[in-house]
Design a protein around this motif. Sequence first.
Motif: not given
Length: 437
Positions: A282-283, A309-311, A334-337, A365-370
């Motif tokens: 949950n971090v 939850n990891l951003f 999946p939600n890493l910013k 990296l193509l699928s990374c939402p960074i």
Amino acid sequence: MDRISNLPDGLIYRVISLLSTKEATCLKYTSKNWLNLVTIIPIAVFVDSSASATSGSFKDFADRIMLARLASHRIRRFSLKLQSLNFAQYKTVNDCLRNVLECGVLDLELDINVRGDYSLPSEIFTCKSVVKMKLGSGFVIDILPKNAWLPALKTLLLDTVRFEFDNTAGCSFTKLISACPVLEELVIDGHNCEDWKWSRRVSSQILKRLTIRRKEWVHDGSSFEPISLDIPSLEYFKYFDTLRDSYPVVKLNSLVEAKLELPSLYIGDTYNVRNLIKGLKNVQILRLGAVDTMHLFWVFREAVPVFENLFHLSVSTHDAICWDDLRILLEKSPNLKTLTIEALHYHGYGDENSVCECLDGYSFLLSCPIEILKITEFGGEIEEMEQVEYVLENLLCLVLLEIHVKTKKIDRKLQILADLLMLPRASSKCKVQVKFV
């Protein structure tokens, strides 16, 4: 008419002695006579860094504390640091501490370097006023009083303090934590928990911040007892430790930020960190302070959960060490910013292709939402520039690339800056920011 002012001084002192420091402060302004009777001492400090504490000077200090108590003074913060403590001083120190506690202390700091059979006065563990307490160093907390209760304590720092387990009284560490009904922060610093005799369990339904820091890593094949973490309300977790045989229970349901620094796993080791990794699911902000720590996520990759939850992820990296473990983390986030790394990974000088096979052309990296990528160790070499080019071509959502460059030469700075700004980018919104350090 001010009826309070007409009360006898003896009665006023008695009333004041029953009040907390905060209440006594407010009371000062209810009557003109009480203003002169109530004295708030912001801080009382005694530091003796010599090899042997001068008993005379400390005795004088202890006498002044006693006079403060007799005069119904209140002490906000008390700090006592003794480089050494001999048996003859035990009573003087404990009497001084009792007087401090009766003065309604809010912040208590003890750094008493002792290796004998010294025990803190039991009143330490029944103080109703203390909000922050630091205990250290070297002594043992073996038996707590049956009425141990610290109703106001919110922050507890334990520095090189050991605990004991008694078959009759039970675990003194567990009893201490249970005696703190509003405890929000616990710091266990500067000691190795395997030297404790305890329940091997940190359990609290209300604790919000936990820091565990050992003195140094040890890796000699030894077995290190399991530790359980049953802290469902914990929001901040800093953990610097050796690897444990296992983590039987890990409940960190409310975790917001975690900082981990753990050694690597070697061939033949039987340490098991699966539950610890799963417990981080949950971090929101995760910082891995050593390359070895990140490698554990590769060794136990089947246990790595999806970090919904990891951003913000921050990891230690090295140019010569593969990114297999980082790929696992990115694929599970999946939600890493924001991603912060140290060095880019590439093959050494002389290789025709500087891109390692573990990177697979950076296609992962193509699928990374960074949206934000920070690189904190960049030298501007050709191989590094090639890696940055691949990164920019594959991070489709990137808004900011921040690069820290270590160089002081003006011409070198200009060349690196020009080369970076010339690189093509898959994201039209991406800006490149260079910081020279």
